[in-house]
Every structure is written in C-alpha cells, then in structure tokens.
Design a protein around this motif. Structure first.
Motif, PDB file in Angstrom:
ATOM      1  N   SER A  52      13.517  66.157 -14.852  1.00  0.00           N
ATOM      2  CA  SER A  52      14.060  65.879 -13.519  1.00  0.00           C
ATOM      3  C   SER A  52      15.584  65.880 -13.543  1.00  0.00           C
ATOM      4  CB  SER A  52      13.528  64.535 -13.022  1.00  0.00           C
ATOM      5  OG  SER A  52      14.110  64.200 -11.776  1.00  0.00           O
ATOM      6  N   LEU A  78      20.805  72.065  -9.919  1.00  0.00           N
ATOM      7  CA  LEU A  78      20.955  72.109  -8.464  1.00  0.00           C
ATOM      8  C   LEU A  78      22.361  71.687  -8.046  1.00  0.00           C
ATOM      9  CD1 LEU A  78      17.504  70.650  -7.335  1.00  0.00           C
ATOM     10  CD2 LEU A  78      18.324  72.989  -6.960  1.00  0.00           C
ATOM     11  N   CYS A 131      16.890  69.443 -13.744  1.00  0.00           N
ATOM     12  CA  CYS A 131      16.783  70.137 -12.457  1.00  0.00           C
ATOM     13  C   CYS A 131      17.885  69.688 -11.506  1.00  0.00           C
ATOM     14  CB  CYS A 131      15.410  69.872 -11.841  1.00  0.00           C
ATOM     15  SG  CYS A 131      14.033  70.657 -12.713  1.00  0.00           S
ATOM     16  N   LYS A 132      18.151  68.385 -11.462  1.00  0.00           N
ATOM     17  CA  LYS A 132      19.219  67.875 -10.591  1.00  0.00           C
ATOM     18  C   LYS A 132      20.577  68.399 -11.028  1.00  0.00           C
ATOM     19  CE  LYS A 132      16.748  63.601  -9.447  1.00  0.00           C
ATOM     20  NZ  LYS A 132      16.705  62.125  -9.610  1.00  0.00           N
ATOM     21  N   LEU A 153      11.020  72.604  -5.816  1.00  0.00           N
ATOM     22  CA  LEU A 153      10.725  72.572  -7.244  1.00  0.00           C
ATOM     23  C   LEU A 153       9.747  71.439  -7.489  1.00  0.00           C
ATOM     24  CD1 LEU A 153      14.295  73.038  -8.809  1.00  0.00           C
ATOM     25  CD2 LEU A 153      12.506  74.759  -8.590  1.00  0.00           C
ATOM     26  N   ARG A 154       8.606  71.758  -8.079  1.00  0.00           N
ATOM     27  CA  ARG A 154       7.599  70.745  -8.355  1.00  0.00           C
ATOM     28  C   ARG A 154       7.002  70.992  -9.732  1.00  0.00           C
ATOM     29  NH1 ARG A 154       4.742  70.049  -4.043  1.00  0.00           N
ATOM     30  NH2 ARG A 154       5.640  71.609  -2.633  1.00  0.00           N
ATOM     31  N   LEU A 164      12.615  68.237  -4.390  1.00  0.00           N
ATOM     32  CA  LEU A 164      12.367  68.090  -5.816  1.00  0.00           C
ATOM     33  C   LEU A 164      11.205  67.132  -6.020  1.00  0.00           C
ATOM     34  CD1 LEU A 164      13.618  69.122  -8.481  1.00  0.00           C
ATOM     35  CD2 LEU A 164      14.929  66.998  -8.585  1.00  0.00           C
TER      36      LEU A 164
END
Length: 395
Positions: free
Chosen positions: A247, A254, A250-251, A308-309, A270
């Motif tokens: 996580s 982004l 991804c942050k 996004l998952r 997200l």
C-alpha cells in the motif's frame, strides 16, 4: 457435488491396453476354438459308448479318486485311446492353423487401427515441425479426431510453442526496424542540435544545451529499457528482495504522478490492505506500478478513473489496475504487451513513450515468478491483472 478430476491417460498406457487387448482376443479365438473342438469331439465319443458302459462311467466320474484304475481303462478303451493317433493330431493341427488364420486378420486389423491413430497425429506434428524448421512459423499441426489424449496434448502444446515462436519472430522482425528508428530519432536530433551549436546556428546557451540533454536522456532511457528486456529474456535480471508494504509503495508512485493526475482530473481509488507486506524487489515493483499508472494517464484519461486493488487468491497476490478508458480492441489483446507495439488508433506514437512499457512490466512480473495479463472490463475500460507468487505476509 464435487466432480472427480480425471487423470490424463498416458501414451504408454493407451498403447499397452490396446496391445494387450489384441493379444487376449487372439488367444481367445485360438484357445476358444480348440476348446470347442475338443468339447464337440468328446461329446461325440461319449455318445458312441455303449449305454451300460456310459452309465458305469457316469457313476465312476462321480468319485474319480476311488475308481482311478477303472476310469483309465474305460478312457483308454472308449474315449482317448485314439486321441493321439496321427490322423487325430493332423486334424488338430489343421483346425489350429485355421483358427490362427482367423485370428491373424483380427490382429493385423487391430494393429493397423492402433498405428493409424498414432501415426496420423504424429504425422501432422512432423509435417508442421518440418515447415517450422524451414522458417514457416505460421504452420500448425491439425488435431486428428479419435487419437490418444496424450498425443492431442502433445499437438496442442506443439501449436502453442509454434505460436510463441511466430510471435517472437514477428516481434524480432518488427522491433529491429523500430529499434533503429527509435534510436535514430533522438540521436539524429541531438547530432543536428549539436552541429547547429558548433556552426553557430544556435547560440551556446543553457536552453539549447537543455534541449540536447533531453534528447540524450531519451536515448539513454531507451537503451536502459532495451537492456532490461534483454536481461529479463536471458533470465539474468537481478532482483534485490526485501519486505515492504504494498500500500505504501502504491501511494508513493501515485504521489509521483500526482500533478499529472490532478491536471487530468483523474479520480484514483486505492483498495489495498494496509498491512499487506510483499517480499520482492521494491524498485522493480515500483517501476511496474509506474508503468501501469503511466499507461492509464496516456490512454485512459477519458474515463477519468484509476482503481488499484489487491487481494489474495489461491496463495497468490492479485493486483488489479482498472480504468474506464476506451479499453483494448479485442483483436489486439494478445499483442499489447509486445515490444514497441502500438495500435494505430488506440496506442498512437503521438501519445508519447517508446512502446516498451507493458513489455517491461511483463518482464518484471516474470522475473518474480508471476505474470501480467490485460483484459477489457464489462461496461468499458481496461484491466491489467498482475499475479505474483506467495512471497508476502499479512501482519
């Protein structure tokens, strides 16, 4: 109710069962025929025995152990005394030969039937293999009906191999020309700009040098991407494995694209468990995420949505990147991850990029033992599905 899975039949078992069946049939014909011949002869001989002796024989055969001497006397006198006479032996041999002649066509027919079922499918594979050896990678072996499942699986796998060879050959041919063009474009521009500076056409100032530097950076980025792909294809892409929070990564990626996302008014969702830890090369997975995000920013801005998952399925990490853009044309789904590939109307060169993004993402997934596939969403949009093996923990 759970259906039982059927174990695929191996080729040796398929052949063995049929060869044994042919042998059993042949033995049954010959042995059964000889037994029938003896039964008929025995019945005929017993009918010729005088009635008093036949009744005595029936009584003696009820207790053969106690009347062995008398039984031998009656057998020798009335039944089997002449059984081994030359004419009887000759008759048995003739009947045996006739039975063999009857069984022989059955064996030949069965052998030809088995060999045809084997040779027709193997012949189709051999013809296609010969064509491929001559450079015709479009050749495929046809599936022959009523052949062993093992040979059908062999043919299917052979066709998959031929398809991959054809795709690789096509990619090599197309990418060779594209690589030359992609390298020549920034190199020619840089040489032209530098020559203009040397000739005094362009002033020697930071702005001109910055233009030259951009061309060289583009050239350097392209060569690095090509080097990454070549190392990945050779199975030599080095990975530095460490544990990190998916996580957070991804942050982070982004956030790197936040300005572009805001400028394009892209809504980002997200859905990744905060405590999901992934054991992988953090920089490579970050590069993978950046490629996916950049792909959405280039080609799916009309949908103004990026989701996004991640979830765990069958012991694997599944990461999905979904958008509501135009998606992929169905006829292009099997080519969008090829090097330098662009669809004429949905992956235009004017959108930027070298066309290596998704192919690099596929290489990174493969280096981690995973896979990347592309799909279209129901209702419109594209979905990039990333699968990574069980190398993570949830704390």
């Amino acid at each position: 109710m759970k259906l039982a899975t059927r174990r695929p039949e191996t080729l040796w078992r398929w052949i063995s069962v049929r060869m044994i069946a042919l042998a059993v049939i042949a033995l049954a014909v010959v042995g059964g025929g000889m037994w029938y011949r003896f039964a008929m002869w025995n019945s005929k001989m017993r009918e010729a025995i005088p009635e008093p002796v036949r009744q005595e024989l029936d009584a003696l055969e009820a207790a053969p152990g106690e009347n062995r001497a008398r039984l031998r006397q009656i057998y020798g006198e009335y039944l089997y005394g002449d059984y081994f006479a030359p004419e009887m032996v000759r008759e048995d041999m003739l009947i045996f030969a006739a039975l063999v002649m009857i069984a022989l066509p059955l064996i030949i027919a069965g052998g030809v039937w088995v060999s045809l079922r084997l040779s027709r499918q193997l012949g189709a594979v051999a013809v296609s293999a010969c064509a491929i050896s001559r450079g015709d990678f479009s050749s495929r072996a046809s599936l022959v009906a009523h052949t062993p499942p093992a040979l059908q699986n062999l043919t299917i796998n052979f066709n998959h191999m031929a398809e991959r060879l054809q795709r690789y050959d096509r990619e090599q041919q197309e990418s060779s020309a594209v690589i030359a063009h992609e390298l020549r474009t920034p190199l020619t521009a840089a040489i032209g700009r530098l020559q203009g500076i040397l000739d005094g056409v362009f002033p020697t100032e930071p702005a001109q040098l910055e233009v030259l530097m951009r061309q060289l950076r583009q050239l350097n980025r392209l060569t690095e991407d090509l080097h990454l792909l070549s190392m990945a294809n050779a199975g030599q892409l080095d990975l530095s494995l460490n544990e990190f929070t998916l996580s957070a990564l991804c942050k982070e990626r982004l956030a790197w694209a936040a300005k572009t996302l805001e400028a394009l008014m892209m809504r980002v969702e997200l859905h990744i468990p905060e405590r999901l830890m992934l054991l992988a090369d953090r920089d490579r997975i970050g590069q993978l995420l950046s490629i996916v995000i950049d792909n959405t920013l280039r080609y799916a801005t009309t949908g103004q949505e990026l989701v996004l998952r991640a979830h765990v399925q069958h012991g694997e990490l599944i990461l999905l990147a979904e958008d509501r853009g135009p998606g992929f044309a169905p006829e292009h789904l099997d080519r969008v991850c090829e090097r330098f590939w662009r669809a004429e109307y949905s992956r235009s060169r004017h959108a930027g990029g070298s066309g290596l993004g998704l192919s690099i993402a596929v290489a990174i997934c493969a280096a981690h033992g995973g896979a990347l596939t592309v799909h279209n969403r129901s209702g419109g949009g594209a979905r990039i599905r990333i699968r990574l093996p069980l190398r993570f923990t949830v704390r």
